[in-house]
Design an enzyme around this catalytic site. Structure first.
Site, PDB file in Angstrom:
ATOM      1  CD  GLU A 161      10.248  12.174  11.941  1.00 11.08           C
ATOM      2  OE1 GLU A 161      11.271  11.636  11.521  1.00 11.08           O
ATOM      3  OE2 GLU A 161       9.147  11.601  11.981  1.00 11.08           O
ATOM      4  CE  LYS A 214      -1.731   2.928   2.694  1.00  8.94           C
ATOM      5  NZ  LYS A 214      -1.718   4.160   1.883  1.00  8.94           N
ATOM      6  CB  CYS A 236      13.260   8.569   9.228  1.00 10.61           C
ATOM      7  SG  CYS A 236      13.951   7.460   8.000  1.00 10.61           S
ATOM      8  CD  GLU A 271      12.948   3.880   8.883  1.00 12.22           C
ATOM      9  OE1 GLU A 271      12.669   4.687   9.806  1.00 12.22           O
ATOM     10  OE2 GLU A 271      13.195   4.210   7.729  1.00 12.22           O
TER      11      GLU A 271
HETATM   12  P1  NAI Z   1       1.809   8.160   8.381  1.00 11.06           P
HETATM   13  O1  NAI Z   1       2.698   7.301   9.175  1.00 11.06           O
HETATM   14  O2  NAI Z   1       0.423   8.350   8.900  1.00 11.06           O
HETATM   15  O3  NAI Z   1       1.689   7.603   6.869  1.00 11.06           O
HETATM   16  C1  NAI Z   1       2.592   6.682   6.300  1.00 11.06           C
HETATM   17  C2  NAI Z   1       1.827   5.561   5.610  1.00 11.06           C
HETATM   18  O4  NAI Z   1       0.947   4.943   6.543  1.00 11.06           O
HETATM   19  C3  NAI Z   1       0.942   6.021   4.441  1.00 11.06           C
HETATM   20  O5  NAI Z   1       0.950   5.031   3.446  1.00 11.06           O
HETATM   21  C4  NAI Z   1      -0.432   6.088   5.080  1.00 11.06           C
HETATM   22  O6  NAI Z   1      -1.489   5.952   4.160  1.00 11.06           O
HETATM   23  C5  NAI Z   1      -0.387   4.907   6.017  1.00 11.06           C
HETATM   24  N1  NAI Z   1      -1.329   4.976   7.126  1.00 11.06           N
HETATM   25  C6  NAI Z   1      -1.751   6.083   7.800  1.00 11.06           C
HETATM   26  N2  NAI Z   1      -2.604   5.752   8.771  1.00 11.06           N
HETATM   27  C7  NAI Z   1      -2.752   4.404   8.721  1.00 11.06           C
HETATM   28  C8  NAI Z   1      -3.504   3.459   9.481  1.00 11.06           C
HETATM   29  N3  NAI Z   1      -4.282   3.837  10.494  1.00 11.06           N
HETATM   30  N4  NAI Z   1      -3.386   2.164   9.159  1.00 11.06           N
HETATM   31  C9  NAI Z   1      -2.590   1.760   8.165  1.00 11.06           C
HETATM   32  N5  NAI Z   1      -1.872   2.602   7.403  1.00 11.06           N
HETATM   33  C10 NAI Z   1      -1.945   3.910   7.684  1.00 11.06           C
HETATM   34  O7  NAI Z   1       2.564   9.533   8.227  1.00 11.06           O
HETATM   35  P2  NAI Z   1       2.055  10.931   7.627  1.00 11.06           P
HETATM   36  O8  NAI Z   1       0.778  11.340   8.306  1.00 11.06           O
HETATM   37  O9  NAI Z   1       2.026  10.851   6.157  1.00 11.06           O
HETATM   38  O10 NAI Z   1       3.240  11.896   8.092  1.00 11.06           O
HETATM   39  C11 NAI Z   1       3.243  12.461   9.394  1.00 11.06           C
HETATM   40  C12 NAI Z   1       4.629  12.486   9.961  1.00 11.06           C
HETATM   41  O11 NAI Z   1       5.161  11.172  10.069  1.00 11.06           O
HETATM   42  C13 NAI Z   1       5.670  13.229   9.143  1.00 11.06           C
HETATM   43  O12 NAI Z   1       5.584  14.618   9.306  1.00 11.06           O
HETATM   44  C14 NAI Z   1       6.928  12.632   9.717  1.00 11.06           C
HETATM   45  O13 NAI Z   1       7.233  13.251  10.933  1.00 11.06           O
HETATM   46  C15 NAI Z   1       6.561  11.191   9.973  1.00 11.06           C
HETATM   47  N6  NAI Z   1       7.005  10.306   8.866  1.00 11.06           N
HETATM   48  C16 NAI Z   1       8.123   9.550   9.021  1.00 11.06           C
HETATM   49  C17 NAI Z   1       8.608   8.792   7.969  1.00 11.06           C
HETATM   50  C18 NAI Z   1       9.835   7.970   8.084  1.00 11.06           C
HETATM   51  O14 NAI Z   1      10.562   7.842   7.119  1.00 11.06           O
HETATM   52  N7  NAI Z   1      10.099   7.324   9.206  1.00 11.06           N
HETATM   53  C19 NAI Z   1       7.942   8.803   6.662  1.00 11.06           C
HETATM   54  C20 NAI Z   1       6.739   9.596   6.622  1.00 11.06           C
HETATM   55  C21 NAI Z   1       6.301  10.309   7.689  1.00 11.06           C
END
Ligand code: NAI
Ligand code: MG
Length: 495
Positions: free
Chosen positions: A388, A178, A287, A253
């Site tokens: 973050e 996904k 990250c 991660e």
């Molecule tokens: P998120 O963690 O909510 O989204 C990442 C993925 O998870 C997307 O594919 C999203 O559709 C999916 N997702 C979201 N809610 C879900 C749920 N309840 N069940 C299953 N899948 C779900 O992150 P978001 O809202 O896009 O970004 C927010 C913050 O997260 C960023 O500002 C950053 O601080 C952090 N982040 C960290 C990353 C990393 O590389 N470790 C990558 C992206 C975001």
């Protein structure tokens, strides 16, 4: 460009076929450099997840039985096809994420090595024999965990996908991917390459859609054995709850708030090259960023001055411009989040010495561009040092001695990466050995490669990606013990 001229991606990739989503939804993917839709993409729903999981489940026994060297051959073909498709992949991924084309080119070229690495691991899932005595033969075998849901973010869609899909397929798992709803396009190009590489139908499936509808359904699905996720710590926590019914396995991660420690005995110019690159490249959306710059007090003012000057020199602009070093934030919500932290930092009393504003100059005003931003005079207690941000915001904090630097470096919920600059060899060993992070980079930064384990301590995650450790999260260990005597004592003999 009118809607009808946009590239259309009407299908999901399920069971080796291009299929329409069952409820027929589409969404526009936004180009973050212009703020306008650039592609129309099919968005699936829970029923599409169900079909994809069923396909992955059906394909699993065959893929699990496929000899490792044959799985390796598929992955090597995928690596070659990925290499041949680089120009197309670079173009769509740069458009969808806003990452400058030059960075994108370097990043995606590197992924060919990653797929080759996973290919090389596919026939090395062997276990061990465990010497005991001559009455038993004990050994372990490693079995793929089954159907894996891979859920990836928008900052580096193809890379985060590669780390999960490469390892899972090498191990003999089947996958439902996904992608993030903000960047749904490149996964469909990858699916075409997977099909061309000849993977059996159902081994790899792509269901685009939102986290709330498609992601959450995949996490809760009783027939998914494991979730491999890169994204926010908050969403990871939520997944633990949603996936608890069948005691799913998880690899996480998650976020980071990496310390980048600069001692006064360092080559300060080199440290500045690394620290500023780490703060501003990818528009702060990684990250691994060293967004918490901890600076030895004797050089603090010099480092602050240089950060300010260099922030002003970052070439911000359209991602397709070869000279641009920083593009927009990948989507509107991230721009809002970053700007909100500028307000938070100011309110906490940090000195904003560079940037802090959305960029509204001609040509960039509709995109999600933000100035490279530097806060000085910060403390490690401030939210800008603890949370973050995921934008191009560096927080510079002074320290007085080694113990204080280490204490501050570790005083965080996170533990993904850390940087350390010193010319003192003993100090390099001492300090790196005390830092609680999955990767510590000494006199370099962001050195992430296919053969180096990568992952987080503490709230930065569970498990490791890359390296020889990459397969472990996708395998269960089975211990088999065989008696060599065939006898078993009667515990309840007649007296
Ligand atoms: P998120 O963690 O909510 O989204 C990442 C993925 O998870 C997307 O594919 C999203 O559709 C999916 N997702 C979201 N809610 C879900 C749920 N309840 N069940 C299953 N899948 C779900 O992150 P978001 O809202 O896009 O970004 C927010 C913050 O997260 C960023 O500002 C950053 O601080 C952090 N982040 C960290 C990353 C990393 O590389 N470790 C990558 C992206 C975001
Ligand atoms: Mg996009």
């Amino acid at each position: 460009m009118s809607l009808s001229d946009q590239p259309r991606y009407d299908h999901l990739f399920i069971d080796g076929e291009w299929v329409l989503p069952l409820d027929g939804e589409t969404a526009e993917s936004i180009d973050p450099a212009t703020g306008r839709g650039w592609a129309t993409v099919a968005m699936g729903g829970p029923a599409d997840v169900d079909r994809a999981v069923a396909a992955a489940r059906a394909a699993y026994p065959g893929w699990r039985r496929t000899p490792g060297h044959v799985r390796a051959a598929h992955l090597r073909r995928l690596a070659d096809l990925f290499q041949a498709a680089l120009p197309e992949l670079v173009a769509v991924e740069s458009r969808d994420t806003g990452t400058p084309i030059t960075d994108m080119r370097g990043g995606l070229a590197g992924q060919v090595q990653w797929y080759q690495w996973f290919a090389s691991l596919a026939d090395k899932t062997h276990g061990t024999t465990v010497p005991f005595d001559d009455t038993v033969h004990a050994f372990t075998t490693r079995v793929p965990v089954g159907v894996v849901g891979a859920i990836v973010p928008w900052n580096a869609p193809l890379l985060t996908t590669c780390l999960k899909v490469g390892a899972a397929l090498a191990a003999g798992c089947t996958v439902v991917l996904k992608p993030a709803e903000q960047t749904p396009v490149s996964a469909l190009h990858l699916a075409r390459l997977v099909a061309e590489a000849g993977f059996p139908p159902g081994v790899f499936n792509v269901v685009n859609g939102t986290g709330a509808r498609v992601g959450a359904h995949l996490v809760a699905h009783p027939d998914v054995d494991k979730i491999s996720f890169t994204g926010s710590t908050a969403t990871g926590r939520r997944m633990l709850v949603d996936g608890s019914a069948n005691l799913k396995r998880f690899t996480f991660e998650l976020g980071g708030k990496a310390p980048h420690i600069i001692f006064d005995d360092a080559d300060v110019d080199q440290a500045l090259n690394a620290a500023t690159a780490s703060a501003f490249r990818l528009c702060g959306q990684s990250c691994a960023l060293g967004s918490r710059v901890l600076v030895h007090r004797p050089i603090y003012d010099r480092v602050v001055d240089e950060f300010r000057l260099r922030a002003g020199r970052v070439r911000v602009g359209m991602p397709d411009d070869e000279s641009v070093r920083m593009g927009p934030q990948s989507h509107a919500a991230q721009l809002e989040k970053t700007l909100s932290y500028v307000d938070i930092g100011r309110a906490e009393g940090a000195d904003l010495v560079a940037g802090g504003n959305r960029i509204t100059r001609d040509g960039l005003a509709d995109g999600f561009f933000v100035e490279p931003t530097v806060f000085a005079g910060a403390t490690n207690e401030m939210r800008i040092a603890r949370e973050e941000i995921f934008g191009p915001v560096a927080t510079l904090i002074p320290f007085d001695d080694e113990d204080e630097a280490v204490a501050m470096a570790n005083d965080t919920d996170y533990g993904l990466t850390a940087g350390l600059w010193t010319r003192d060899l003993a100090r390099a060993h001492r300090v790196s050995n005390r830092i609680d992070a999955g990767s510590v980079w000494v006199n370099t930064y962001s050195f992430v490669r296919w053969n180096l384990p990568y992952g987080g301590f503490k709230a930065s995650g569970w498990g490791r990606e890359n390296g020889l450790d990459a397969l472990a999260p996708y395998l269960e260990t089975r211990t088999t013990v065989m008696s060599l005597t065939g006898t078993f004592p009667d515990n309840f003999p007649e007296n």
